[in-house]
Write an enzyme that holds these catalytic residues in place. Sequence first.
Site: not given
Length: 292
Positions: A53, A97, A120
């Site tokens: 990422k 994460q 997200d």
Amino acid sequence: MTATIIDGRAVSETMRTKMRSRVESLGLRGVRPGLAVILVGEDAASQVYVRNKAKACGDVGMHSEVFRYDQSTAEALVLAKIAELNNDPRIHGILVQLPLPAHIDNKKVLEAISPDKDVDGFHVHNVGSLVTGESDFPPCTPHGVMALLDHYGIPIEGCNAVVIGRSNIVGKPMALMLLARSATVTICTSKTRDLSLFTKTADIVVAAVGKPGLVTADMIKEGAAVIDVGMNRLPSGKLAGDVDFENVREKAGYITPVPGGVGPMTITMLLANTLKAAELAAEAALQERASA
Ligand code: NAP
């Protein structure tokens, strides 16, 4: 019929090329999109995802920062970092994460992220927006699937779509996004009695389960678009999806390979959401200045 292979890497690169020029435009206004990634623990797969990422951000000219914490880190410390990042003007997107260690409350952490920086798309505000209309930050994996369908001109409106899997990160948002585009959507789960009863009449099948070989050619309608979200590590070390690729490709109209299908799109949509967050923040700052 032999299916057209949906090339997620190529679509990703096309999208990233467009993003680079939007990042440059923002740069002219003194804004560099920034993503903060929080990683708690030493999970090997998570370490790889986080590295990828950060690398992807650099690839399109965005800024990224990774905050790593030990497995035993207290929840309060993670929440304090999120609060700090919520107020950091250089950071437009915050990602935690997953999975988090068991002693940390997932929900509490995800809800602590400002909805304006929730790239997200897991904050309840953005999930609600997806249910009631359109979210600024749709979850990256189903967002990537929609981008692939659109790139290949696969009709969605009026089609029969079957989503296999109902997780909060893939299955449910996928179904909502297809529904928003007027597909007739069926969601199948581990409790579905006869999966093939539904898949056989589907124009679009999205498999998001985590079971290699679950979707076989006899379950698919001739010419259907088959999107394989599954990512399974086989005993041989090879990566495989949920779909029996070699046989289904002989019957489907379109199919995504694993790797090289949905996977590359997930990170690209994270970049897209971060860029959008930066553009929205720049616009809001401009309007604030104009009205001051
Ligand atoms: P998950 O949370 O484990 O959800 C799996 C879903 O599959 C559940 O809803 C489960 O039903 C359903 N299921 C299990 N067995 C089934 C069966 N025999 N028939 C029909 N449905 C069945 O998984 P996830 O996080 O959504 O991920 C799914 C897969 O996608 C995994 O392989 C994951 O690695 C992959 N993935 C890939 C990407 C990417 O970027 N390519 C991103 C995210 C995830 P119940 O709810 O009834 O248990």
